[in-house]
Design a protein around this motif. Structure first.
Motif, PDB file in Angstrom:
ATOM      1  N   GLN A  55      53.558  24.065 100.411  1.00 43.77           N
ATOM      2  CA  GLN A  55      53.165  24.455 101.773  1.00 43.77           C
ATOM      3  C   GLN A  55      52.468  23.291 102.477  1.00 43.77           C
ATOM      4  O   GLN A  55      52.758  22.996 103.647  1.00 43.77           O
ATOM      5  CB  GLN A  55      52.246  25.678 101.719  1.00 43.77           C
ATOM      6  N   GLY A  56      51.578  22.619 101.765  1.00 38.22           N
ATOM      7  CA  GLY A  56      50.913  21.462 102.357  1.00 38.22           C
ATOM      8  C   GLY A  56      51.873  20.336 102.647  1.00 38.22           C
ATOM      9  O   GLY A  56      51.803  19.688 103.702  1.00 38.22           O
ATOM     10  N   PHE A  57      52.791  20.092 101.722  1.00 43.60           N
ATOM     11  CA  PHE A  57      53.788  19.033 101.903  1.00 43.60           C
ATOM     12  C   PHE A  57      54.684  19.349 103.101  1.00 43.60           C
ATOM     13  O   PHE A  57      54.971  18.488 103.946  1.00 43.60           O
ATOM     14  CB  PHE A  57      54.614  18.912 100.621  1.00 43.60           C
ATOM     15  N   ALA A  58      55.105  20.619 103.209  1.00 39.68           N
ATOM     16  CA  ALA A  58      55.989  21.015 104.315  1.00 39.68           C
ATOM     17  C   ALA A  58      55.303  20.839 105.661  1.00 39.68           C
ATOM     18  O   ALA A  58      55.910  20.322 106.620  1.00 39.68           O
ATOM     19  CB  ALA A  58      56.430  22.470 104.129  1.00 39.68           C
ATOM     20  N   ARG A  59      54.057  21.272 105.760  1.00 38.41           N
ATOM     21  CA  ARG A  59      53.330  21.136 107.026  1.00 38.41           C
ATOM     22  C   ARG A  59      53.128  19.668 107.392  1.00 38.41           C
ATOM     23  O   ARG A  59      53.231  19.284 108.572  1.00 38.41           O
ATOM     24  CB  ARG A  59      51.989  21.854 106.947  1.00 38.41           C
ATOM     25  N   TYR A  60      52.854  18.834 106.400  1.00 44.90           N
ATOM     26  CA  TYR A  60      52.669  17.413 106.672  1.00 44.90           C
ATOM     27  C   TYR A  60      53.969  16.775 107.128  1.00 44.90           C
ATOM     28  O   TYR A  60      53.996  15.957 108.062  1.00 44.90           O
ATOM     29  CB  TYR A  60      52.149  16.697 105.423  1.00 44.90           C
ATOM     30  N   LEU A  61      55.069  17.154 106.496  1.00 47.96           N
ATOM     31  CA  LEU A  61      56.370  16.626 106.905  1.00 47.96           C
ATOM     32  C   LEU A  61      56.711  17.055 108.330  1.00 47.96           C
ATOM     33  O   LEU A  61      57.304  16.283 109.099  1.00 47.96           O
ATOM     34  CB  LEU A  61      57.462  17.098 105.939  1.00 47.96           C
ATOM     35  N   GLU A  62      56.346  18.273 108.692  1.00 51.56           N
ATOM     36  CA  GLU A  62      56.586  18.736 110.065  1.00 51.56           C
ATOM     37  C   GLU A  62      55.865  17.841 111.071  1.00 51.56           C
ATOM     38  O   GLU A  62      56.399  17.544 112.148  1.00 51.56           O
ATOM     39  CB  GLU A  62      56.106  20.176 110.222  1.00 51.56           C
ATOM     40  N   GLN A  63      54.668  17.383 110.715  1.00 52.09           N
ATOM     41  CA  GLN A  63      53.894  16.514 111.606  1.00 52.09           C
ATOM     42  C   GLN A  63      54.489  15.112 111.695  1.00 52.09           C
ATOM     43  O   GLN A  63      54.489  14.489 112.760  1.00 52.09           O
ATOM     44  CB  GLN A  63      52.453  16.409 111.114  1.00 52.09           C
ATOM     45  N   GLN A  64      54.992  14.626 110.557  1.00 53.66           N
ATOM     46  CA  GLN A  64      55.418  13.234 110.468  1.00 53.66           C
ATOM     47  C   GLN A  64      56.903  13.015 110.769  1.00 53.66           C
ATOM     48  O   GLN A  64      57.303  11.912 111.128  1.00 53.66           O
ATOM     49  CB  GLN A  64      55.119  12.700 109.058  1.00 53.66           C
ATOM     50  N   CYS A  65      57.710  14.042 110.604  1.00 54.58           N
ATOM     51  CA  CYS A  65      59.172  13.898 110.716  1.00 54.58           C
ATOM     52  C   CYS A  65      59.734  14.883 111.738  1.00 54.58           C
ATOM     53  O   CYS A  65      60.043  16.035 111.385  1.00 54.58           O
ATOM     54  CB  CYS A  65      59.831  14.131 109.358  1.00 54.58           C
ATOM     55  N   PRO A  66      59.878  14.471 112.976  1.00 58.36           N
ATOM     56  CA  PRO A  66      60.376  15.386 114.021  1.00 58.36           C
ATOM     57  C   PRO A  66      61.765  15.957 113.718  1.00 58.36           C
ATOM     58  O   PRO A  66      62.098  17.048 114.186  1.00 58.36           O
ATOM     59  CB  PRO A  66      60.402  14.498 115.273  1.00 58.36           C
ATOM     60  N   ASP A  67      62.549  15.236 112.943  1.00 54.96           N
ATOM     61  CA  ASP A  67      63.907  15.691 112.640  1.00 54.96           C
ATOM     62  C   ASP A  67      64.001  16.331 111.257  1.00 54.96           C
ATOM     63  O   ASP A  67      65.076  16.394 110.654  1.00 54.96           O
ATOM     64  CB  ASP A  67      64.893  14.533 112.744  1.00 54.96           C
ATOM     65  N   LEU A  68      62.892  16.825 110.745  1.00 57.44           N
ATOM     66  CA  LEU A  68      62.860  17.422 109.414  1.00 57.44           C
ATOM     67  C   LEU A  68      63.896  18.528 109.258  1.00 57.44           C
ATOM     68  O   LEU A  68      64.579  18.615 108.235  1.00 57.44           O
ATOM     69  CB  LEU A  68      61.449  17.969 109.121  1.00 57.44           C
ATOM     70  N   ALA A 108      47.448  15.597 100.714  1.00 57.33           N
ATOM     71  CA  ALA A 108      46.339  16.253 100.008  1.00 57.33           C
ATOM     72  C   ALA A 108      45.500  17.097 100.969  1.00 57.33           C
ATOM     73  O   ALA A 108      45.129  18.237 100.656  1.00 57.33           O
ATOM     74  CB  ALA A 108      45.471  15.210  99.310  1.00 57.33           C
ATOM     75  N   ARG A 109      45.218  16.543 102.142  1.00 59.44           N
ATOM     76  CA  ARG A 109      44.441  17.306 103.134  1.00 59.44           C
ATOM     77  C   ARG A 109      45.233  18.508 103.628  1.00 59.44           C
ATOM     78  O   ARG A 109      44.676  19.605 103.844  1.00 59.44           O
ATOM     79  CB  ARG A 109      44.049  16.397 104.301  1.00 59.44           C
ATOM     80  N   SER A 110      46.529  18.329 103.812  1.00 61.35           N
ATOM     81  CA  SER A 110      47.370  19.421 104.282  1.00 61.35           C
ATOM     82  C   SER A 110      47.454  20.542 103.247  1.00 61.35           C
ATOM     83  O   SER A 110      47.498  21.729 103.609  1.00 61.35           O
ATOM     84  CB  SER A 110      48.771  18.896 104.613  1.00 61.35           C
ATOM     85  N   ILE A 111      47.456  20.191 101.979  1.00 60.32           N
ATOM     86  CA  ILE A 111      47.447  21.213 100.921  1.00 60.32           C
ATOM     87  C   ILE A 111      46.185  22.049 101.013  1.00 60.32           C
ATOM     88  O   ILE A 111      46.227  23.291 100.937  1.00 60.32           O
ATOM     89  CB  ILE A 111      47.571  20.550  99.530  1.00 60.32           C
ATOM     90  N   GLU A 112      45.059  21.401 101.190  1.00 61.42           N
ATOM     91  CA  GLU A 112      43.781  22.121 101.291  1.00 61.42           C
ATOM     92  C   GLU A 112      43.765  23.066 102.491  1.00 61.42           C
ATOM     93  O   GLU A 112      43.081  24.096 102.468  1.00 61.42           O
ATOM     94  CB  GLU A 112      42.630  21.120 101.401  1.00 61.42           C
ATOM     95  N   GLN A 113      44.506  22.720 103.522  1.00 59.53           N
ATOM     96  CA  GLN A 113      44.543  23.552 104.729  1.00 59.53           C
ATOM     97  C   GLN A 113      45.569  24.683 104.635  1.00 59.53           C
ATOM     98  O   GLN A 113      45.624  25.542 105.519  1.00 59.53           O
ATOM     99  CB  GLN A 113      44.875  22.665 105.942  1.00 59.53           C
ATOM    100  N   ASN A 114      46.350  24.705 103.561  1.00 61.97           N
ATOM    101  CA  ASN A 114      47.422  25.706 103.437  1.00 61.97           C
ATOM    102  C   ASN A 114      47.428  26.339 102.050  1.00 61.97           C
ATOM    103  O   ASN A 114      48.482  26.546 101.453  1.00 61.97           O
ATOM    104  CB  ASN A 114      48.783  25.054 103.723  1.00 61.97           C
ATOM    105  N   LEU A 115      46.241  26.671 101.550  1.00 62.87           N
ATOM    106  CA  LEU A 115      46.135  27.210 100.200  1.00 62.87           C
ATOM    107  C   LEU A 115      46.601  28.658 100.096  1.00 62.87           C
ATOM    108  O   LEU A 115      47.171  29.056  99.077  1.00 62.87           O
ATOM    109  CB  LEU A 115      44.685  27.105  99.710  1.00 62.87           C
ATOM    110  N   GLU A 116      46.361  29.442 101.115  1.00 62.16           N
ATOM    111  CA  GLU A 116      46.771  30.840 101.033  1.00 62.16           C
ATOM    112  C   GLU A 116      48.288  30.940 101.148  1.00 62.16           C
ATOM    113  O   GLU A 116      48.883  30.463 102.122  1.00 62.16           O
ATOM    114  CB  GLU A 116      46.114  31.674 102.133  1.00 62.16           C
TER     115      GLU A 116
END
Length: 606
Positions: A73-86, A183-191
């Motif tokens: 979940q954290g990885f996915a959210r971070y990729l959404e921020q960094q990769c507009p064409d994800l 790592a920060r994105s994981i902490e923000q998406n633990l639930e």
């Protein structure tokens, strides 16, 4: 029970939907086993540049369904921020054969769970339907221009472990700043999101595609680029034995030999099928040497095979052994194999480049990690190509190779002493499958000239200078002891930044500390290579030319040391050079490590 532990327990029981791991934690609560609960719930795995690696089982400190979901979940959210064409490109997910029956966890299950997280957010997933070598994931990223990739594997770790290896869209392992951002994105998406537990998505979603057959076909098609002597290969009489050490490598190395026109290697029958129990070895790591290769040597003697090739369980590393004229087996170190494959890569490139060799030389590069032998640097200085060293780990070499390729440079080869080799740039990571085929072709070519691998290594040292190295490690499971040991080296005379000035009668000319960023050899005292306070790494350069590095492992409870002593071309006393290095190593162990005082357990490496 303290409040913090109560809160963590409540969250686990609320979030986990896996019956086995849920019951494990519930049973610990009922029995009042606070120590075990604290161990499992009180700390969370840290997401670093190698992703995650930990034992499988229940708890936030383990690899399990819930922690895989949280990480993805954290990885996915971070990729959404960094990769507009994800959502146009997608990700790839592979897995090895690891399993933990008590917790119900296994690599396939974790791969599917990670896929579900992406699929639930409308992100396409290329999910391998069968076990694959780790190199297939970075290969697929480049092959399909994907946004990222994940490999579920713990490589050569003990059987109870598993891991989550993350790759970026450039086909290389993740490095800063992305590791910190994830790592920060994981902490923000633990639930867990409700959809993350919908296991059926991996089977029903039109966004999930099996890419196994396509990548299998295309990888081996591209592997042909590394074959230069197919006609010689088809006539070879040299015999090989291969072991995958109960991992995934058997089928893929057999295919690689076929692509090169080589007779298939004899496979160690007890070890060729994947088995997560690793029943025939204590450690499933061919880097450990003869102890892992006992069955291979027995089969090779029976089959009259002269060369053994061994992969680790996820087939991204390669060990080589050769029977000598005495009948004894020589297991080549990673540095020695790096010397052989580096020499061979340049010879093959020179053959392919033909008359244009000289014109292209300024754009040709080889890479090695800073703790690896400097033999490639010696070859480069004579032959005219470029050599660069990077921080430890293929994440750095893969990313640097990509940067050089973007500038139009040619990267022929990269290696690390821990038996990791990158032949060419089809995969920007270590690849034990391609390296096995390339090494076999090299051995066959040399055999046709009645030259053994050991003899060719000697030829390399005669021409470019002897490079003698000793590498090993200590087991230390106490982080406080490790910190105290390294801090002592930083205040050796009782004051800050007072590193040792001598050891065993030899002066120490330079100290480089990549934990603090200090380098005494630089005018401003600042290291050129990146530093990180989260790991320990100090390098000493001695007055006799010996270079020694001490560092901690990012994935295992080890303090590793790497030493090398080099001589100029024409030096004809390698035995004396080796004895001199042994004296230095003995003094370093005694004066810097203080094994008995610190409770360190020494282990022998190849």
């Amino acid at each position: 029970m303290e409040n913090d532990l109560k809160c963590l327990l409540r969250l686990w029981l609320q979030w986990d939907k896996n019956e086995k791991t849920l019951q494990t934690i519930a049973a610990l609560e009922q029995s009042g086993n606070l120590e075990e609960l604290r161990d499992r719930l009180g700390s969370r795995m840290e997401f670093g540049t190698a992703g995650l690696r930990a034992p499988m089982g229940a708890g936030f400190s383990r690899i399990n369904d819930l922690t895989i979901i949280q990480t993805t979940q954290g990885f996915a959210r971070y990729l959404e921020q960094q990769c507009p064409d994800l959502r146009q490109k997608g990700v790839v997910i592979g897995f090895d054969a690891r399993a933990d029956p008590p917790s119900g966890g296994n690599s396939l299950r974790f791969a599917k769970i990670a896929a579900v997280v992406f699929l639930s957010q409308g992100i396409p997933v290329f999910l391998f339907s069968k076990i694959t070598p780790t190199p297939f994931v970075p290969y697929t990223i480049l092959h399909h221009k994907l946004s990222a990739g994940i490999m579920i594997t713990a490589s050569h770790n003990p059987k109870q472990d598993n891991g989550y290896k993350a790759y970026w869209g450039n086909g290389a392992q993740i490095i800063p700043p992305h590791d910190g951002g994830i790592a920060r994105s994981i902490e923000q998406n633990l639930e867990p999101w409700a959809e993350s537990w919908d296991e059926g998505l991996a089977e029903t979603s039109p966004l999930c595609k099996d890419i196994y057959d396509e990548i299998y076909r295309d990888y081996f098609r591209d592997l042909q680029k590394l074959c230069f002597y197919r006609e010689v290969n088809t006539k070879a009489s040299l015999r090989f034995v291969h072991t995958s050490v109960h991992g995934v490598g058997h089928v893929f190395v057999q295919s690689a030999f076929a692509v090169f026109g080589l007779d298939l290697p004899a496979a160690v029958p007890e070890q060729c099928d994947p088995d997560p129990e690793f029943p025939t070895v204590i450690y499933p790591n061919p880097e450990e040497g003869k102890g892992v290769l006992t069955l291979s040597m027995r089969l090779a003697d029976k089959k009259d095979a002269r060369v053994i090739l061994a992969n680790d369980p996820d087939a991204d590393r390669l060990a080589i052994a050769e029977r000598q004229e005495t009948g004894d087996w020589r297991v080549f170190t990673g540095n020695e194999t790096g010397a052989l494959l580096g020499w061979w890569s340049f010879e093959c490139w020179r053959k392919g480049a033909g008359a244009a060799t000289a014109a292209h030389l300024p754009d040709v590069y080889m890479l090695a990690s800073t703790v690896s032998s400097k033999i490639l640097s010696a070859i480069a200085s004579q032959e005219g190509f470029k050599f660069e060293e990077t921080l430890t780990g293929f994440k750095w070499m893969g990313n640097r190779a990509h940067e050089l390729m973007d500038k139009g440079k040619i990267v022929l080869f990269a290696f690390e002493e821990a038996i990791g080799f990158m032949c060419g740039t089809t995969v920007l990571d270590k690849d034990g499958v391609s390296a096995a085929a390339v090494a076999a072709e090299m051995a066959v070519f040399l055999a046709a000239q009645k030259v053994t691998l050991a003899q060719q290594l000697q030829n390399i040292y005669d021409k470019y200078g002897h490079h003698v190295s000793q590498t090993s490690y200590f087991i230390c499971r106490d982080p406080a002891t490790i910190t105290r040991l390294f801090n002592r080296l930083r205040s050796f005379n009782g004051t800050a930044a007072s590193y040792p000035q001598c050891c065993g009668g030899l002066d120490i000319l330079h100290v480089r500390d990549l934990t603090t960023g200090y380098d005494s050899s630089k005018p401003d005292g600042k290291a050129i290579l990146p530093s990180s306070s989260s790991s320990q790494m100090i390098t000493f350069t001695f007055s006799n030319g010996c270079v020694a590095t001490m560092r901690t492992s990012g994935t295992e409870p080890k303090i590793k040391y790497y030493t090398e002593l080099c001589a100029a071309p024409g030096h004809n006393d390698p035995i004396g050079l080796s004895k001199e290095l042994t004296r230095v190593v003995d003094d370093i162990i005694k004066e810097f490590f203080e094994p008995e005082k610190n409770g360190l357990i020494w282990r022998s490496s190849v």
